[in-house]
Design a protein around this motif. Structure first.
Motif, PDB file in Angstrom:
ATOM      1  N   LYS A  91     121.392 -32.403  -0.015  1.00 36.63           N
ATOM      2  CA  LYS A  91     120.276 -33.003   0.721  1.00 36.63           C
ATOM      3  C   LYS A  91     119.622 -34.156  -0.037  1.00 36.63           C
ATOM      4  N   MET A  92     119.614 -34.065  -1.346  1.00 29.66           N
ATOM      5  CA  MET A  92     118.989 -35.106  -2.168  1.00 29.66           C
ATOM      6  C   MET A  92     119.878 -35.416  -3.369  1.00 29.66           C
ATOM      7  N   PRO A  93     120.864 -36.290  -3.182  1.00 32.27           N
ATOM      8  CA  PRO A  93     121.737 -36.638  -4.306  1.00 32.27           C
ATOM      9  C   PRO A  93     120.950 -37.305  -5.434  1.00 32.27           C
ATOM     10  N   GLY A  94     121.229 -36.878  -6.644  1.00 36.37           N
ATOM     11  CA  GLY A  94     120.641 -37.541  -7.797  1.00 36.37           C
ATOM     12  C   GLY A  94     121.436 -38.801  -8.108  1.00 36.37           C
ATOM     13  N   ARG A  95     120.979 -39.545  -9.081  1.00 39.28           N
ATOM     14  CA  ARG A  95     121.690 -40.758  -9.497  1.00 39.28           C
ATOM     15  C   ARG A  95     122.138 -40.601 -10.937  1.00 39.28           C
ATOM     16  N   VAL A  96     123.400 -40.873 -11.158  1.00 40.98           N
ATOM     17  CA  VAL A  96     123.970 -40.867 -12.504  1.00 40.98           C
ATOM     18  C   VAL A  96     124.670 -42.203 -12.709  1.00 40.98           C
ATOM     19  N   VAL A  97     125.058 -42.460 -13.942  1.00 37.39           N
ATOM     20  CA  VAL A  97     125.617 -43.774 -14.244  1.00 37.39           C
ATOM     21  C   VAL A  97     127.101 -43.866 -13.951  1.00 37.39           C
ATOM     22  N   THR A  98     127.502 -45.069 -13.655  1.00 40.03           N
ATOM     23  CA  THR A  98     128.894 -45.438 -13.486  1.00 40.03           C
ATOM     24  C   THR A  98     129.066 -46.784 -14.181  1.00 40.03           C
ATOM     25  N   LEU A  99     130.300 -47.182 -14.397  1.00 38.99           N
ATOM     26  CA  LEU A  99     130.547 -48.476 -15.015  1.00 38.99           C
ATOM     27  C   LEU A  99     130.915 -49.489 -13.943  1.00 38.99           C
ATOM     28  N   LEU A 100     130.356 -50.660 -14.078  1.00 39.23           N
ATOM     29  CA  LEU A 100     130.608 -51.770 -13.178  1.00 39.23           C
ATOM     30  C   LEU A 100     131.306 -52.858 -13.985  1.00 39.23           C
ATOM     31  N   GLU A 101     132.435 -53.321 -13.493  1.00 46.46           N
ATOM     32  CA  GLU A 101     133.130 -54.400 -14.190  1.00 46.46           C
ATOM     33  C   GLU A 101     132.226 -55.624 -14.200  1.00 46.46           C
ATOM     34  N   ASP A 102     132.037 -56.176 -15.393  1.00 41.04           N
ATOM     35  CA  ASP A 102     131.109 -57.283 -15.583  1.00 41.04           C
ATOM     36  C   ASP A 102     131.560 -58.066 -16.801  1.00 41.04           C
ATOM     37  N   ARG A 103     132.131 -59.226 -16.578  1.00 41.20           N
ATOM     38  CA  ARG A 103     132.714 -60.006 -17.669  1.00 41.20           C
ATOM     39  C   ARG A 103     131.714 -60.249 -18.801  1.00 41.20           C
ATOM     40  N   GLY A 117     126.114 -41.415  -6.891  1.00 42.16           N
ATOM     41  CA  GLY A 117     125.403 -40.249  -6.385  1.00 42.16           C
ATOM     42  C   GLY A 117     125.984 -38.974  -6.968  1.00 42.16           C
ATOM     43  N   ASP A 118     125.130 -37.992  -7.225  1.00 42.08           N
ATOM     44  CA  ASP A 118     125.598 -36.720  -7.771  1.00 42.08           C
ATOM     45  C   ASP A 118     124.930 -35.585  -7.004  1.00 42.08           C
ATOM     46  N   THR A 119     125.755 -34.750  -6.382  1.00 43.24           N
ATOM     47  CA  THR A 119     125.234 -33.629  -5.601  1.00 43.24           C
ATOM     48  C   THR A 119     125.422 -32.295  -6.298  1.00 43.24           C
ATOM     49  N   PHE A 120     125.857 -32.329  -7.558  1.00 46.28           N
ATOM     50  CA  PHE A 120     126.108 -31.080  -8.271  1.00 46.28           C
ATOM     51  C   PHE A 120     125.226 -30.956  -9.514  1.00 46.28           C
ATOM     52  N   HIS A 121     125.387 -31.862 -10.474  1.00 44.49           N
ATOM     53  CA  HIS A 121     124.676 -31.744 -11.754  1.00 44.49           C
ATOM     54  C   HIS A 121     123.231 -32.223 -11.682  1.00 44.49           C
ATOM     55  N   ARG A 122     122.959 -33.294 -10.949  1.00 40.05           N
ATOM     56  CA  ARG A 122     121.630 -33.909 -10.972  1.00 40.05           C
ATOM     57  C   ARG A 122     120.984 -34.048  -9.606  1.00 40.05           C
TER      58      ARG A 122
END
Length: 174
Positions: free
Chosen positions: A73-85, A64-69
């Motif tokens: 009240k409406m958090p945007g969605r930005v990417v994160t990394l998920l560990e995945d073999r 979730g991003d409440t500053f850039h995107r």
């Protein structure tokens, strides 16, 4: 969808312009891997960039991003990394030289670093707290990892403070 799944399970083909990152012997070089907005908008000076990938991680729009995107009240969605073999994430690696980074102080004797850490305080707290929390984390969560530089700085601080010991009790005094 089935084509996408098959593509994820096969090794990625490197574009002709991508090159493996290698140690160039420069101790002041730092590589930053961008997998989100940094791929199109690096907001810092860099001396080299290379398209490439990291294995073992998948990119997901789960942060979730409440500053850039978005907003509170409406958090945007930005990417994160998920560990995945099985995962592989493409992005851009940027090489930042020490002299291009105005915050880069460079190497110094452990005693000089310890003295600076003991003397400095900023908006987020005392520099000693930062050192102690990092040392505590490494002791609790990474006891098998050897960080000689961190240990040397802790030792140097210990010789400067007669009652110093990197524990939660010492941290509570800061």
């Amino acid at each position: 969808m089935k084509q996408e799944t098959a593509a994820q399970n096969s090794p990625p083909a490197s574009p002709p312009s991508s090159q493996p990152l290698s140690e160039d012997g420069d101790p002041q070089a730092l590589w930053i891997f961008g997998y989100g907005s940094l791929v199109w908008r690096p907001d810092f000076a860099y001396s080299d960039s290379r398209v490439g990938f990291v294995r073992g991680y998948s990119r997901r729009f789960w942060q979730g991003d409440t500053f850039h995107r978005g907003s509170d009240k409406m958090p945007g969605r930005v990417v994160t990394l998920l560990e995945d073999r099985e995962g592989c994430t493409w992005g851009v690696a940027y090489q930042v030289q020490g002299e291009q980074n105005p915050g880069y102080l460079g190497p110094a004797p452990e005693e000089a670093i310890a003295t600076q850490i003991l003397a400095c305080r900023g908006f987020s707290g005392h520099n000693l707290e930062y050192l102690l929390r990092l040392a505590d984390f490494m002791q609790l969560c990474g006891p098998q990892a050897q960080d000689e530089h961190l240990a040397a700085i802790v030792d140097a601080v210990g010789t400067m403070l007669p009652c110093f010991c990197p524990t939660e009790q010492a941290l509570a005094l800061v």
